[in-house]
Every structure is written in C-alpha cells, then in structure tokens.
Design an enzyme around this catalytic site. Sequence first.
Site, short mmCIF file in Angstrom:
data_model
loop_
_atom_site.label_atom_id
_atom_site.label_comp_id
_atom_site.label_asym_id
_atom_site.label_seq_id
_atom_site.Cartn_x
_atom_site.Cartn_y
_atom_site.Cartn_z
N ASN A 183 0.88 -1.16 0.00
CA ASN A 183 0.00 0.00 0.00
C ASN A 183 0.93 1.22 0.00
OD1 ASN A 183 -1.87 1.98 0.46
ND2 ASN A 183 -2.63 1.14 2.39
N ARG B 95 -2.64 -2.16 -3.38
CA ARG B 95 -3.82 -1.35 -3.18
C ARG B 95 -3.68 -0.11 -4.08
NH1 ARG B 95 -6.02 1.02 2.47
NH2 ARG B 95 -7.89 1.94 1.63
N HIS C 140 -12.41 3.72 0.17
CA HIS C 140 -12.41 2.71 1.26
C HIS C 140 -13.13 1.42 0.83
CE1 HIS C 140 -11.95 6.18 4.34
NE2 HIS C 140 -10.81 5.55 4.23
N GLY D 43 -8.61 8.27 7.94
CA GLY D 43 -9.54 8.58 6.85
C GLY D 43 -10.89 8.02 7.29
N ASP E 164 -5.35 12.90 16.10
CA ASP E 164 -5.49 11.56 16.66
C ASP E 164 -6.64 11.53 17.69
OD1 ASP E 164 -4.80 9.29 18.56
OD2 ASP E 164 -3.33 9.02 16.96
N ARG F 202 -7.42 9.44 19.95
CA ARG F 202 -7.03 9.10 21.33
C ARG F 202 -6.54 10.34 22.08
NH1 ARG F 202 -3.70 3.91 19.64
NH2 ARG F 202 -3.44 5.39 17.98
N GLY G 171 -9.91 2.39 12.91
CA GLY G 171 -9.29 2.58 14.23
C GLY G 171 -10.23 3.19 15.25
N GLU H 273 -13.51 0.79 15.65
CA GLU H 273 -13.27 -0.48 16.34
C GLU H 273 -12.94 -0.28 17.82
OE1 GLU H 273 -10.02 -2.19 14.14
OE2 GLU H 273 -11.17 -2.12 12.28
N ASN H 274 -12.38 0.89 18.15
CA ASN H 274 -11.80 1.05 19.49
C ASN H 274 -12.44 2.11 20.37
OD1 ASN H 274 -9.53 -0.84 19.13
ND2 ASN H 274 -8.94 0.60 17.54
#
Length: 400
Positions: A9, A96, A184, A215, A286, A288, A331, A334-335
Amino acid sequence: MSKTLIVLNAGSSSIKFVVFDVTDGKPTALATGQIEGLGASVTRFNAKDGEGQSLGEREFDKVSGAIATHENAVDLILNWIEETLPGTTVVAVGHRVVHGGVRITTPVLITEEIIAELETLIPLAPLHQPHNIAGIRAAHAAFPGVPMVAVFDTSFHRNHPFVNDTFAIPREYYNEGVRRYGFHGVSYEYVTRRMKQIAPLDAEGRVIIAHLGNGASMCAVRYGHSIASTMGFSALDGLPMGTRCGNLDAGVLLYLLDQKGMTSSEIRQLLYTKSGLLGLSGISQDMRELEASDTREAREAIDYFVFRVRREVGALAATLDGLDAVVFTGGIGENSWRVRERVLQSMQWIGIDLDEEANHRNARLISSPLSRVRVYVIRTNEGLMIAEHTLDLLGLGQAA
Ligand code: AMP
C-alpha cells in the site's frame, strides 16, 4: 520451500506492507510493517508478526541516502523478507490502488497497458494515484517476473445509481469522469464478506458501514452491494477526518480563491493536511489524544465528528429505505466506545438500542436484544482482502 505473497500500500511518504504465507493457498499473515518518512530527513522501518509482536525497527538518516525512493523502500522490504523469512519464494504481489476510474470495476492483473490506464487516472486522484503507480513500478523492478494484481478502492462502489454517482453540474463533467466514486472500498468489501459469515441474515439486508479511522467514510450497502458513499469525487468529501475537512460548501473554495488569494496548492494543503480533527482542535488529528484532552477545542472537534456521523446515519438510512444493521470499523470505529456511544445515543427512533456494557468492551454485537437494528463492531482487514483477490485472480487460491 514456502510461498509468500506481499501486499503493498504505497502512499506519498510511506509504504505499508503485509507478508502472507500462501503455501497451502490460504493467506496467513506472517508480518505487517511500514516504511515511513520517504524523502524526509529520517526514514523509519518497523515490522510486527501476525500476533503484533515487534520483528524489528530501523532508522535511516538522509546522509546515508539508503531509502530515498519507493524503489529503495521496496528493495529494503524484499531484503528484510529474505533475511527474516529465509527459504521462501515470493509468488505474487497485490497492490492497493486508490482509483480504477469508471472502467476498472474488479481486481486486475497488472500489465503495461493497465499501468498506462492507471496513469490516465492521475488527474482524478493526484495525491494517491502517482504513489500507487510508483509502488507498482518499484515492485516490478524488485520482483521481476512475479505476477502482480491491483485491487481498487473505487471498485466496490461502481454500481451506484445515477443520483448517488453525480453532482448537479452540467452533464459534460459527469461524462468526463467528475463523479462520486467513493473510496475505502477494500475495507467495505472485507466487512461485507465478514458479515456474511457472522450475521448472514443482516448481510442480506440494509446495512450502514462506518469506516472511522484517520480517513473516514460511511457506506450504504443493500443486499451486499454499495449503493451510496459519503465520499465523492475525491477522498475529501463526507465526514471530517484526521486532517481532511469532509463535506464543504463549494462557496468556501471560491472565497479562499477570490477573497484570500490562496493558490490551488495552498488550498489543497489546507483541506487535506490542516483541517478535520486537527484543524478544529488545533491539537491533534489523533482521536485518542483528543479524547484524553480536556480543552474546549478538542471537545468541539469530537462533537463535530460525532454530529456528522449521526447525520449520515439518518441520510444513508433514508437512501436504503430503512435499516437492518450498522457496522463500525476502522481505528476509531473499532476502538472508541465513547464515539460509538455518542453516535448511537437517542437513536431509538430509528430502531437502535445500544448495549452499553457490550459497547464498553468493544464486543462484536453492541446493540441490546430490544434493538430492532443490530449494531456490530467488525475489525477491518484490507491486507487480507487484497491477498485473497490476488490469489483468486492468479488461480493460486485454496480452490485452485
Ligand atoms: P486508522 O486510520 O484506521 O488506523 O485509525 C486511526 C484512528 O483511530 C486515530 O484517530 C486513532 O486515535 C484512533 N484510535 C485507535 N485506537 C483508539 C482507541 N483505543 N480509542 C480511540 N481512538 C482510537
């Protein structure tokens, strides 16, 4: 002798890779890694095994000139595979590629003709396509004679109805390719396939998939096929992202051009690299870090992100004539239980009732038994999707 398949990728300043063992025709991840900072003063390499344990890190400074180009980077990956996994043969490379245009709707074997066609699509994706092609050329030089397959982020969306494929500007632009392509697609295809295994009834229904990462986009899937995406002509449209603006009134572009005297490259920089969560928070792209921050700006950046995702749930459900399931991936999807909880709160009107405890532990099913619409968290795996397409196309898969 074992057989391996490499998935690449290639971006502007990084190359991500996954090495799969395919000896028995079924891809098993042996290593994932990346080279970051191509062309920068320091270039970093790191790799992990299939369980996420580090297999090594290296740094290269500019003076050594060891990795300045995509060719150097692919050579480094090849050498690393030979050192780390001795006695294996690379039997195929999967790439990709962001844009297949209107014509390429499935994975293809890469030939000089295909590369030439991909080059004609550079104006449609100037920030990604040239690097994807550089990665293909570099891999071709590093693995002469090894078959290579391109898998496209646009393919999954190519059957959108006209109203979800066009903008309301004169037709001539549509005819020359100014369309809502959607991206995507590799992730959405993977998630759709996984759904067939874990929730076969819902996989046949009306599903919204939210790919929320650095993204971010959302996709309306009916009977397993994409019918709408929040991303359009470029990877800028739709949801706000780490550094990209998402949906923007075209009048803002005119203002930046006419009143602020900005050049197109300044606007490109602004919209692709300084906007989104980073632009709104002034702190970070980010999620987080934003969740850990107690500043008003960080909170408002998350508020805006959540607001746009919620809005698209409503819009895409209307496009689908109703809703059977929602899937979170990427990311953040899922989290971040906090983002999911905020997106889904007060959505009983559309049939969604969240199981808060299941959501906290990132369970696969996070809707309550009372919920008419099921909500899932599914980990995406674009590398595996590309590997499977590559094996299938080359007739190297398990079935072959
Ligand atoms: P991706 O581009 O799919 O790798 O996703 C990257 C994004 O996911 C970044 O904004 C991360 O901050 C976010 N992310 C990853 N793990 C978490 C987590 N545990 N909580 C919140 N956000 C996360």
